[in-house]
Structures are given as structure tokens and as C-alpha cells.
Design an enzyme around this catalytic site. Structure first.
Site, short mmCIF file in Angstrom:
data_model
loop_
_atom_site.label_atom_id
_atom_site.label_comp_id
_atom_site.label_asym_id
_atom_site.label_seq_id
_atom_site.Cartn_x
_atom_site.Cartn_y
_atom_site.Cartn_z
CG ASP A 1 0.28 5.80 15.52
OD1 ASP A 1 -0.37 6.44 14.68
OD2 ASP A 1 0.45 6.17 16.69
CG HIS B 1 4.13 0.85 15.69
ND1 HIS B 1 3.12 0.06 16.15
CD2 HIS B 1 3.94 2.06 16.29
CE1 HIS B 1 2.36 0.73 17.00
NE2 HIS B 1 2.83 1.96 17.08
CG ASP C 1 10.25 -4.41 0.46
OD1 ASP C 1 10.43 -3.50 1.28
OD2 ASP C 1 10.55 -4.34 -0.72
CD GLU D 1 5.67 1.04 0.19
OE1 GLU D 1 6.22 0.48 -0.75
OE2 GLU D 1 5.68 2.25 0.39
CD GLU E 1 -1.45 11.70 5.32
OE1 GLU E 1 -2.18 11.56 4.35
OE2 GLU E 1 -1.55 12.62 6.14
#
Ligand code: NAG
Length: 745
Positions: free
Chosen positions: A517, A521, A546, A548, A552
């Protein structure tokens, strides 16, 4: 801080440079070198490389920035999960959440889901009802094969592990090992080795029309489980390819294509049935064997005949986007001379490039949990999305809205929001950020940031803003400096960033250390950074980082969109817009189920929602409760502008009528979920929603109705803003402009 026994930073902090040069061995041969060896050994040298490498001008899949591990992040290579059988070189990032992860985790015998086929390694297992094999099991299940829970409307169904066909070799024995190489987002090679020699390699790509096995000097066996074959025909020669028709133990039709390398003389009569379950081929066979389920008799066979001999070995995603429209393509690397047949998912077919419609065939096969997949002739699957939320920003939004429109709230509404925001801000500034969990810390940060956005853009109160912003920057600064209780760690085993918490306790912080997950988070942190960068652009210059996550989840995409917007990375924002458009489509195809949805079995659909959608089962539940009101609410949280795109009026209305208003169920929803459900109500009845957040119930307000990631301030702005947009809706013409010419090539 006393209890934290983290790494000794002086010893473990290594810069990337010293890390890379500390290895004095010569650089390992890359997986691409090994890959070409493999193809040569299978007599395959032809690629559609030129087409595969074709990148459209303006492709939005560009690197974010050069990889660099920040100096405050310690590096370690002792992740508790072993890299079982992984053969790529050690510099490669691994896809911890990919469809094939089960072939390098745990016992390596769980299925991987290619849709419509799944494959799973037999690994010599002797369990009850399993046909023992060291080869690869292939399964494709029909609706009638699913195992259902009790009742006419079944809350769960599971797609079974079967052994429809098994691709194996006589040489495979208890010393057989399974390794993987060429780990890419949509593909991997799976090798079955004996004494470290790969005997069979399976190049697997999502959506392949055949399961293809590359044999190297092995004696192939093709088996079926259960009572054995119900039919096996003599070979039919198609050039050098030998075709066999078989019926598996369930009397279903499969086709087998044997494609020997050009240097091999092959006697088709050498494939013989030696017992009820086993077809045995010639010794020292080199070449590929391909199998496919044929649901259509002679018509299906003609289609597969045309495709035989060719397979996809990789897929590459490209996309161009402009305003609300985007075109994305999966370019397949094709090996072989025949045209490539691939299976497309329902959401691909819905948005398929009209030019590809004539390429669709009548072959449709059931997947485990994604409905039917349709076979299509193409080595480039292109889809068009025309619903990108390009004008969406921080506040309430409507698809018809043009960019930078300011919503005007009535004075009494503003006054109420202002008083609430001041209270919420004071409380938020006094509450500590939860120190033990990235998930809860992230929610706390996002709530804080969101209140500040309201204070700035809805209320325009700069005095109130500056105190709050300084506090938020200070708190987030601890995380940026990696000085929080459980620091982040660069895991050089799987190449990702994880919390230190789980090195002691695998379940710590919802499995963060085990890559569970991450998009949930860290999206809250990305969102927080986007809000701060918007409110204080100078802050962006102090901090070039950054985060990333390939995700989904709608909010994660939304957070990335807003981060891209704020830092001025147009491609990042376009990628997130495209992700949101595809998510909106796929949530409404596979997860939100209207009463007339036909994607999942009729016995499941009346549940109205794919509660937890696994690869092999769908369960109307959550990980923490079976209460339908909460199962549905778990697909609403957090209410944010992207919810307007992903949760359409007709679905929210049907869900509201059946789950919440029916029998007064909404009155029994407790705690933060009550606020979530009422904020969701704003999508269909914003006035009623606003009334709840202003007046509570019978004049009584309970702050516990607000979830830790949200605030009453935000919900008021959300409902009031959607009310205003709803009022204006009739007057805004919807833009149905034509496809911009620049996008079509
Ligand atoms: C900003 O908020 C503070 C605290 O509620 C209030 O005293 C002040 O008048 C507000 N300023 C404006 C411009 O609304």
C-alpha cells in the site's frame, strides 16, 4: 527516540557513487545480452524492433529525474524478503507489486495472472487432487468453474487452480529450480532449470494469446490433470509447425503448436500419448511449443493457426495527452513472422482506437476477475480516453468547468466555514503528527494542508494562513530530514524506499516495509507537498525531492497530478490525468457494479461492489469489517476532487438508495465513516450534505464524525462548492470537441 535501534548512520550511510564503485568485479552482462542468447538458442532472431522502439513525439512517459539517493536516506541491502530465483543484474529496480511477483516470493508456486490464462509452477507438490509435476500448470476457468459462497447472491467467488494443460519436460526432476529474468512492468521470463541449465523458458506478457514455452535440448511432455485427455488428434502440419488438437480432462478444446528450430529435423509422429495424462515429444527438442484454449471450433482454430509461431516478449507503454484527450498504446515486442494476436480487457475494448475495431476477433475467454477478454490482431494496442480531468485543481470541481474558475460562496456559508476553519486549524496545530505510522502521519498532514488551502483560496485569510503554514512546514521538515521516529531507508535489495519499522515487525505500519500500500501511504505526503508548494512556491526551491508511486488508486494519482501541476512538470500532470481517466473507467467497469452490470457472474453482481478485488477472487468485504455500509465507504475515502470524476452520479445514486437510505442504514453509520458517507452524498445531493456538516443531526454535532484525514472545514467547502457548481450546471455547455488533429499520427 529512545527505543529506536536504527542503523548506525556513520557506518551505513553510503553515497551512491561510493556504493557503485565499491564493487570491483567487472560489470555483469546485462539481461538484454542474456535475452538475445535465449532467442538465438530458440532459432529466433527476428523482432519487430523498429516498431517496438517507436516513441510518439510528445510521449508523456519521460523520466522524472535522474536517480539519486538523497544523503539523509541510509542504504541497506538486508531486506527481510529474499529475492528467490531472481537473475537480473543487481542494479535493476524490481516490481514488487507486479502481476508476476508470486514467482519470486515464498514457495514460488502461486499462480500469476496473465488473463485469460494463469500459470503456476507444480514444484512436485503431492497435495490431494494435484497431479504431481515439476512443469508449468496452465489454467483458464469459465464462469461455471468458479467456487461460490453460499446463497443466491454470493458475497464471494474464487477462480480455481486447475491443471488444464501442463507444459513440462522429461528432464525436470526434484532438483528443478525456477528463476526469472528480464523483469519489466508488463512481462518477465520464467525459466525452469535443471543443474543450472534452463530447459524451458516461458516469456510471459499480460494478455498473451498462447502460453509459449521455449525448449532447449529437452524432451517435452504436455500433460493434463485429473482423469487425463479425453481426445488427442494426429498432427496436422502447417509448414514446419505441427498442430495437435486435444481435449483436456474436462473435455475442453485446446490447440498445441510445435515449432522446431530451423536446424532441427522434426518428425511429427514423435509426439505420442504414453499414458492417459501424458504426451511425450522427441528428445533434445529445440524450439517453441504454444498452447491455446479454443472456444470456437473451426473458426477459432483458423484464427490461432494464423498466429502460431509468433509470440510477444515485452510490452512498452507510450501515451500522448492534450487537454482532456489522450491516446495510449501498448507496443508489443513481437518475436516471429506471423501476425500477433493479443487479448484485450473490457476497459480496453470500451475505449479502443476505432481503427482497431476491425482487428477484433470472435475469440473471447473468461478471465478470473476481469470479465471476458477479447482476442485482437495487433502488435500495438491503442486506446483513447477523452475524459481527462485537466481543469481539476485543489477545490470542488465539475467536468464542464474551465480552468481557474473561482467558486463564489454565499456570505452566510463563508462565515460558517471561516469559524469552523479557525477551530479546525487551532486543533490541528495542537495535535501531534502520529509518530508510529506513515499512513496515519500522512493523513494528518493532508488534513492540515487541506485546511490551509481552504484558508487561502476560499477564505483569503493570509494572517491565519502564515501561522499554520510555518507549523506545517516545520513538521513536514522533520520527515524531509528523515528525523521521524522510524526513518525511511533505501532498500538496495528491491530498490525502493521503506520504513525502518518493519525490519523488526513485518506487520508494522500496514506492511510499509514490505511494500504494501505505498500508494496509499505516500500519496498523502505527495498531496501535502503539492499544497505547500502551491501556497509557498519558494519552498519548492529548498527541497528538490520527489516521491512517485505507481498506483491504482485515485487519490494517489490526484496527488501526483497536483504535485506535477505545482512544480510545473506538465508531463507528470498529464500522466496523472490519464491515470485518473483510466481509473475512472476501470473502477466503473470492475468495481462499481450497477444492477445491470454484466462483467462479473450474475450471482455476484447484486452486491453492487467488488469489495476486495483479487486476481482470483472477489470478496464483498474489507480487511476489518463485513458491514456493507463500511465496505462501500472504504471505496469513497478520501473524498477529493478526483472523486467527482471516478464516482459518477448514477452509481452514487443507486448505491445510496440500496445501501444507505434503505431502512435508514445511514443513521447507524458511526464515527469517521459517517462523515465520509455524508461527504459522498454531496456527489448527488450537495445541499443535504452541506446541511449535515453545518447542523449535524437535530442540531447536535459530534467531531468524531470526522475521519483523521479530513476536516469539517473541508467537508463544508466540498459540499458548498458542489452546491454552487450544481446550481450553475444547466448553464454550462458541455464541451464535445473533436479529437485534436495533432494527436493522431
Ligand atoms: C483572519 O482570521 C482571524 C482569526 O479568525 C480574524 O481575526 C481576522 O479578522 C481574519 N482576517 C480576515 C481578513 O478575514
Amino acid at each position: 527516540m529512545g527505543e529506536y535501534q536504527g542503523p548506525d548512520r556513520r557506518k551505513s550511510v553510503t553515497t551512491l557513487e561510493s556504493y557503485k564503485t565499491s564493487d570491483s568485479k567487472p560489470p555483469p552482462r546485462t539481461w538484454r545480452d542474456r535475452r538475445s542468447d535465449l532467442l538465438t538458442s530458440l532459432g529466433r532472431t527476428t523482432f519487430t524492433a523498429a516498431k517496438f522502439n517507436e516513441i510518439p513525439p510528445g510521449d508523456i512517459f519521460v523520466p522524472i529525474q535522474a536517480d539519486e539517493i538523497l544523503p539523509q536516506i541510509p542504504i541497506g541491502n538486508h531486506h527481510p524478503v529474499p529475492r528467490t530465483g531472481i537473475e537480473d543484474d543487481d542494479l535493476r529496480t524490481l516490481h514488487t507489486n507486479s502481476f508476476y511477483a508470486d514467482v519470486f516470493l515464498d514457495g514460488q508456486h502461486q499462480p500469476i495472472w496473465l488473463h485469460p490464462y494463469a500459470v503456476w509452477w507444480g514444484k512436485g507438490r503431492q497435495d490431494l487432487n494435484i497431479f504431481p509435476t515439476w512443469g508449468m500448470n496452465i489454467v483458464q476457468a469459465d464462469e461455471g468453474d468458479f467456487h461460490y459462497g453460499p446463497g443466491d447472491v454470493s458475497k464471494v467467488f474464487i477462480s480455481p487452480h486447475k491443471q488444464s494443460l501442463i507444459l513440462s519436460a522429461a528432464e525436470l526432476d526434484p532438483q528443478t529450480t525456477l528463476t526469472t529474468d528480464n523483469h519489466l512492468p508488463f512481462s518477465v521470463n520464467i525459466n525452469l532449470k535443471v543443474q543450472n541449465e534452463p530447459k524451458i523458458t516461458f516469456p510471459v506478457v499480460q494478455g498473451i494469446a498462447f502460453i509459449t514455452a521455449g525448449y532447449r535440448n529437452a524432451m517435452p511432455t504436455i500433460q493434463t490433470g485429473g482423469k487425463g485427455y479425453t481426445d488427442f488428434s494426429k498432427a496436422v502440419m502447417l509448414g514446419r509447425t505441427a498442430k495437435y488438437r486435444v481435449k483436456d480432462y474436462e473435455n475442453r478444446d485446446w490447440l498445441i503448436y510445435v515449432n522446431p528450430v530451423s536446424t532441427m529435423t522434426y518428425d511429427s509422429a514423435r509426439f505420442i500419448k504414453i499414458d492417459s495424462n501424458t504426451l511425450l515429444g522427441p528428445p533434445a527438442f529445440r524450439g517453441t511449443i504454444q498452447v491455446a484454449r479454443n472456444p470456437l471450433g473451426a473458426k477459432g482454430e483458423a484464427i490461432y493457426d494464423r498466429a502460431a509461431g509468433t509470440f510477444a516478449s515485452e510490452a512498452r507503454l507510450t501515451a500522448v495527452a492534450h487537454d482532456t484527450k489522450a491516446m495510449y498504446s501498448f507496443n508489443y515486442k513481437k518475436v516471429g513472422k506471423s501476425p500477433l494476436l493479443m487479448f484485450a480487457l473490457p476497459h480496453h475494448i470500451q475505449s479502443l482506437d476505432p481503427d482497431l475495431r476491425p482487428q477484433m476477433t470472435d475469440i473471447r475467454l473468461r478471465t478470473s476477475t476481469k470479465g471476458f477478454r477479447t482476442a485482437i490482431w495487433t502488435d500495438k494496442l491503442t486506446c483513447l480516453e477523452t475524459n481527462l480531468p485537466s481543469t481539476m485543481s485543489f477545490g470542488p470541481w465539475a467536468p464542464s468547468m474551465s480552468a481557474n474558475v473561482k467558486i463564489r460562496y454565499p456570505p452566510d456559508v463563508l462565515a460558517f466555514i471561516s469559524a469552523t476553519a479557525e477551530r479546525d486549524l487551532r486543533r490541528t496545530m495542537n495535535e501531534p503528527i502520529p509518530p508510529d505510522s506513515y499512513y496515519y502521519a500522512g493523513k494528518s498532514f493532508a488534513r492540515f494542508a487541506n485546511i490551509l488551502w481552504v484558508i487561502k483560496d476560499v477564505l483569503g485569510n493570509d494572517t491565519l494562513l502564515s501561522a499554520g503554514l510555518a507549523k506545517l512546514q516545520k513538521e513536514l521538515g522533520k520527515y524531509i530530514d528523515n528525523q521521524q521516529r522510524y526513518p525511511l531507508y533505501y532498500d538496495d535489495s528491491w530498490k525502493g524506499i521503506v520504513s525502518f519499522a518493519g525490519f523488526r515487525d513485518p506487520l508494522a505500519d500496514h506492511g510499509n516495509t514490505y511494500y504494501n500500500d505505498h500508494h496509499f501511504h505516500f500519496s498523502y505526503f505527495v498531496y501535502t507537498a503539492a499544497v505547500i508548494g502551491y501556497l509557498d512556491p519558494r519552498w519548492l526551491e529548498q527541497d528538490g525531492k520527489d516521491q512517485e508511486s505507481s498506483s491504482e488508486d485515485g487519490f494517489a494519482s490526484y496527488a501526483i497530478k497536483m504535485w506535477g501541476k505545482v512544480i510545473g512538470d506538465a508531463n507528470m500532470e498529464k500522466r496523472a490525468n490519464l491515470m485518473l481517466a483510466v481509473q475512472a473507467r476501470s473502477f466503473n467497469t470492475y468495481i462499481y457494479l450497477l444492477h445491470n452490470s454484466d462483467i462479473h457472474p450474475g450471482r455476484y453482481t447484486p452486491n453492487g461492489l467488488a469489495g476486495i478485488l483479487f486476481e482470483n477472487k472477489i470478496d464483498y468485504t474489507t480487511w476489518f469489517t463485513d458491514d456493507p455500509a463500511i465496505i462501500h465507504a472504504a471505496h469513497m475515502i478520501p473524498l477529493n476532487p478526483s472523486s467527482i470524476l471516478t464516482r459518477p452520479h448514477h452509481f452514487v445514486q443507486e448505491e445510496w438508495d440500496t445501501v444507505y437510505s434503505h431502512g435508514g442504514a445511514i443513521d447507524n453509520v458511526q464515527d469517521g465513516w459517517k462523515g465520509v458517507v455524508y461527504a459522498n452524498l454531496a456527489l448527488i445531493d450537495p445541499r443535504q450534505s452541506f446541511k449535515f456538516f453545518r447542523d449535524g443531526i437535530d442540531g447536535y454535532w459530534d467531531e468524531r464524525w470526522i475521519d483523521g484525514g479530513a476536516s469539517r472545514t473541508w467537508y463544508l467547502v466540498w459540499a458548498a462548492g458542489l452546491s454552487e457548481l450544481d446550481t450553475r450546471k444547466g448553464s454550462v455547455a458541455s464541451s464535445k470537441d473533436r479529437w485534436p488533429s495533432g494527436l493522431r499520427r
